[in-house]
Motif scaffolding. Structure first.
Motif, mmCIF file in Angstrom:
data_model
loop_
_atom_site.group_PDB
_atom_site.id
_atom_site.type_symbol
_atom_site.label_atom_id
_atom_site.label_comp_id
_atom_site.label_asym_id
_atom_site.label_seq_id
_atom_site.Cartn_x
_atom_site.Cartn_y
_atom_site.Cartn_z
ATOM 1 N N ASN A 1 70.946 -14.785 109.782
ATOM 2 C CA ASN A 1 71.732 -15.967 110.472
ATOM 3 C C ASN A 1 71.588 -15.476 111.944
ATOM 4 O O ASN A 1 72.490 -14.762 112.595
ATOM 5 C CB ASN A 1 73.008 -16.325 110.089
ATOM 6 N N GLY A 2 70.941 -16.251 112.880
ATOM 7 C CA GLY A 2 70.610 -15.695 114.358
ATOM 8 C C GLY A 2 72.052 -16.010 115.192
ATOM 9 O O GLY A 2 72.337 -15.431 116.024
ATOM 10 N N LYS A 3 72.639 -17.195 114.767
ATOM 11 C CA LYS A 3 73.847 -17.706 115.530
ATOM 12 C C LYS A 3 74.898 -16.585 115.174
ATOM 13 O O LYS A 3 75.685 -16.389 116.230
ATOM 14 C CB LYS A 3 74.460 -18.891 114.914
ATOM 15 N N ALA A 4 75.063 -15.932 113.954
ATOM 16 C CA ALA A 4 76.141 -15.004 113.723
ATOM 17 C C ALA A 4 75.817 -13.745 114.662
ATOM 18 O O ALA A 4 76.777 -13.033 115.270
ATOM 19 C CB ALA A 4 76.084 -14.462 112.232
ATOM 20 N N PHE A 5 74.389 -13.254 114.694
ATOM 21 C CA PHE A 5 74.002 -12.169 115.577
ATOM 22 C C PHE A 5 74.387 -12.583 116.936
ATOM 23 O O PHE A 5 74.896 -11.554 117.712
ATOM 24 C CB PHE A 5 72.551 -11.908 115.381
#
Length: 196
Positions: A25-29
């Motif tokens: 999950n790129g948004k979490a990163f």
């Protein structure tokens, strides 16, 4: 779009990291970056005394987080894990400096003076002078003492978390803090209003 792909601002750091590891999950990163980048940049500036190098280390750190994401353990606090990685980058830089200084003299700081006068000039000047003296005093500390001081008092980690980051017993952290504060108190005694 699946609901889990959206990172929320009130999600725990550890949960965000778990989602990044498990789902990619790129948004979490990205959310973790926004939460930690300012604190970590400040940590690097205080530890390395070079804002440009701090920027480089910050980018290197998040690249390492990305690459080492599989090594993150969910039972460990994210902040402890990330500051341990940041401290290791600082130790690498200290080693590099020792090698460089063996062959060349260290560059001197270029004095930065603010231009123009503002209403709070006297107060700002005092803070700038104190800041310079504090940086000089911090430079007198051993690398271990400076790291303990920075993590405990400037990053507000507990003694236990600081010990985890530095990979040493809590008693060692307390000892390093004691001697660091003693040195800082001696070096900055002229700024203590009680001494007036």
């Amino acid at each position: 779009m699946r609901l889990s792909l959206i990172a929320t601002h009130d999600e725990a750091d550890e949960r965000l990291m778990e989602r990044f590891v498990a789902e990619g999950n790129g948004k979490a990163f990205e959310e973790l970056y926004h939460r930690y980048a300012p604190r970590l940049k400040g940590f690097f500036v205080r530890m390395l005394s070079d804002p440009d190098l701090a920027d480089d280390c910050l980018q290197e750190l998040f690249l390492r987080i990305y690459e080492a994401r599989e090594s993150y353990r969910a039972d460990r606090r994210f902040s402890t894990w990330v500051f341990a990685m940041a401290y290791n980058l600082c130790k690498n830089e200290y080693r590099h400096r020792e090698v460089v200084e063996a062959y060349a003299s260290r560059r001197t700081d270029s004095g930065e003076e603010e231009r123009g006068e503002l209403p709070d000039f006297g107060r700002r000047h005092d803070l700038r002078v104190f800041g310079r003296q504090l940086r000089k005093a911090l430079a007198l500390l051993s690398d271990e003492q400076r790291a303990a001081y920075t993590l405990r008092y400037e990053e507000d980690l507990s003694v236990q978390e600081t010990a985890q980051v530095l990979r040493c017993p809590e008693g060692t952290v307390k000892s390093r803090l004691f001697y660091a504060l003693k040195t800082l108190q001696r070096c900055l005694s002229e700024y203590n209003p009680i001494n007036d």
